[in-house]
Design a protein around this motif. Sequence first.
Motif, PDB file in Angstrom:
ATOM      1  N   GLU A   1      -8.149  -4.801   3.595  1.00  0.00           N
ATOM      2  CA  GLU A   1      -8.035  -3.421   3.139  1.00  0.00           C
ATOM      3  C   GLU A   1      -7.117  -3.326   1.921  1.00  0.00           C
ATOM      4  N   VAL A   2      -6.082  -4.156   1.866  1.00  0.00           N
ATOM      5  CA  VAL A   2      -5.212  -4.175   0.688  1.00  0.00           C
ATOM      6  C   VAL A   2      -6.029  -4.546  -0.557  1.00  0.00           C
TER       7      VAL A   2
ATOM      8  N   GLU B   1     -10.648  -0.652  -5.600  1.00  0.00           N
ATOM      9  CA  GLU B   1     -11.467   0.559  -5.599  1.00  0.00           C
ATOM     10  C   GLU B   1     -10.666   1.854  -5.630  1.00  0.00           C
ATOM     11  N   SER B   2      -9.467   1.882  -5.049  1.00  0.00           N
ATOM     12  CA  SER B   2      -8.711   3.132  -4.966  1.00  0.00           C
ATOM     13  C   SER B   2      -7.760   3.233  -6.158  1.00  0.00           C
ATOM     14  N   GLN B   3      -8.324   3.556  -7.314  1.00  0.00           N
ATOM     15  CA  GLN B   3      -7.531   3.632  -8.546  1.00  0.00           C
ATOM     16  C   GLN B   3      -7.553   5.024  -9.179  1.00  0.00           C
TER      17      GLN B   3
ATOM     18  N   VAL C   1       0.877  -1.168   0.000  1.00  0.00           N
ATOM     19  CA  VAL C   1       0.000   0.000   0.000  1.00  0.00           C
ATOM     20  C   VAL C   1       0.916   1.219   0.000  1.00  0.00           C
ATOM     21  N   VAL C   2       0.820   2.035  -1.035  1.00  0.00           N
ATOM     22  CA  VAL C   2       1.732   3.172  -1.210  1.00  0.00           C
ATOM     23  C   VAL C   2       0.967   4.456  -0.929  1.00  0.00           C
ATOM     24  N   ARG C   3       1.552   5.284  -0.071  1.00  0.00           N
ATOM     25  CA  ARG C   3       0.944   6.563   0.304  1.00  0.00           C
ATOM     26  C   ARG C   3       1.831   7.699  -0.177  1.00  0.00           C
ATOM     27  N   HIS C   4       1.221   8.712  -0.763  1.00  0.00           N
ATOM     28  CA  HIS C   4       1.987   9.869  -1.252  1.00  0.00           C
ATOM     29  C   HIS C   4       2.270  10.816  -0.094  1.00  0.00           C
ATOM     30  N   VAL C   5       3.546  11.222   0.050  1.00  0.00           N
ATOM     31  CA  VAL C   5       3.923  12.156   1.112  1.00  0.00           C
ATOM     32  C   VAL C   5       4.603  13.411   0.575  1.00  0.00           C
TER      33      VAL C   5
ATOM     34  N   HIS D   1      -2.455   0.654  -4.513  1.00  0.00           N
ATOM     35  CA  HIS D   1      -1.913  -0.694  -4.369  1.00  0.00           C
ATOM     36  C   HIS D   1      -0.861  -0.941  -5.441  1.00  0.00           C
ATOM     37  N   TYR D   2       0.251  -1.535  -5.042  1.00  0.00           N
ATOM     38  CA  TYR D   2       1.289  -1.975  -5.970  1.00  0.00           C
ATOM     39  C   TYR D   2       1.728  -3.374  -5.558  1.00  0.00           C
ATOM     40  N   LEU D   3       1.941  -4.199  -6.544  1.00  0.00           N
ATOM     41  CA  LEU D   3       2.540  -5.504  -6.304  1.00  0.00           C
ATOM     42  C   LEU D   3       4.038  -5.379  -6.548  1.00  0.00           C
TER      43      LEU D   3
END
Length: 556
Positions: A361-362, A368-370, A333-337, A377-379
């Motif tokens: 949640e992953v 859904e979060s695209q 799960v990648v979050r922008h900071v 999400h990233y693999l």
Amino acid sequence: MSALDDLRRAAGVEFDFAPGAQVPLSGTSGGSGLSHAIASVAYRDVAPEDIKVPNDTAKVNKGRFTLLEPNLGEAFTRAVETRMLADGRKPLIQSFGVEPGVVVEHALNAKRIRRQRDRQLSAIMIGFGLLFLPGVAIWLGLFQLRRTIAGSQDRRAGFFGMLVLGLLAVLIAVAVIRAPLDGVLRIYVWTMLPAPIIGWFVAQRVCERAAQNLRTHWSAQIGGGSGAKIPEAVPQNPNDAEAERIRLGLAKLTAEQSSNMTYYAGPKGILGMGVRWGSWQLAEELRPRDPSREIDPFRSWDVARAIGDQLRMLERGPLHTGGFTQPSITHWVVRHVGEGAGEVSRPDGPNADGYSVSSLEVQRICNESQYDSGDRHYLGVQFVLWGGELVVTMMISVTVLHHTLRIEVTGYALGPVDGFFRKGPDAKTKEITDPLRPWRKVKRPAPLVEVREVVRLAARAPLTWFPARLDKLGGTIAFPEPFGLRHVWATTPWKHRFMVDDVLRTATPVLRVAHAAAFKVLAENGVDISAFDSRSQALGGQVQSASPSKADEYNM
């Protein structure tokens, strides 16, 4: 519920104190050689400003008295302890290729060695300091004045400075000798100045033994690593709160290291993984293979999971060759900071599982979060190579917008740490005149601890029991933020020929495995994959001539 219970729950540690616990020992199998190289800084006796060599954004905070300033090992040990073990500390970035616990254990080991030395120095200060306090105050004042004139540990005071100090010393000696006193008081005043010199001689022997011990550990870490005994982390009784805090702090480090959340810092790339050097995108329309029926419904997670299953087979091949090492496959799960972020946030709320995001949640984020705000999400398939010096990560994202399915494969690379961490201790020597050939100068081994260093250590020793006060009086160092033991010291891999080859060679197999796994899911759900296959072949040709670029700057 107590704060200790909250700390235990956050670390995921359920067990309590158990009599007979063994002293933790980090052997050479406990971490990579890179972990031990970073840990070697805790044993170093050089200037604290050297921490800016591998990363000039590190800060050296000066204290009120230069006589009490720490050397690099002391400051690094204190910074590691407060930044990585303190209650309420900021989150850490994962250190791929490095075991943070090994570094912390060696910092605690270095602290224990210095604490044993400081106990002896404190006893000497009591014996020769309190009894002859006026003389000690005079000597410390002269040394503080000398350091103030010199400006740093390694500079000399100069001719004018030494002249001023010499005159002051003569005036003080004359005043003591000619003091109008008699009897026992006169003898005390006369011994007031030489007594600290005797104390210094005893203290010098203590400091020399400790310095040799610390340098032995420093050399051992550069040579591949040795174990660090940390009895401080073993509770001696159920009420040993300090040992329990250290033990739980080490458990928290392990839990945080295995977190599945990471952070995108703009052109800096993903923190802990390095900059994005390449990107290949496949985006085609979802059309049914049979025009008379619709495609079977599926989700992005179905495609991502299938790709992950196939990526686990990367180390296998049709030929008996060296091939890939075993990769690490993670659903991130990648979050922008942002590029200038000073800290990051941990997962929290009902969807958090300790320091990680829950598996449900992953999957929700993947499906859904695209688009728009939120985490992504990233693999990821990751290779830690060259003993941890090179971290190659390929990240794969699967998105569906309207009738378009997009599979994006991006490459990230984190290079070796600065050579500063591989530097061993320099032998201390002094030049003397050869007694047989007076016209020649020869080098002889010199004591590791000089006069001014003994005075500094003796002055700091009683204050080491009050570390917060000593930080203000002597100074500290602060690590670059957001902090992780690996990425803040990393250099670029693009100057090493074979590392570059490894980075570039990783892209083609990963891209083809990802496409093949995705096409299998599409075909099973009645999707016409002809357009996808054509585009995949075109990308297969492009990735063979992959060249690194600053992919996150977009030439803008």
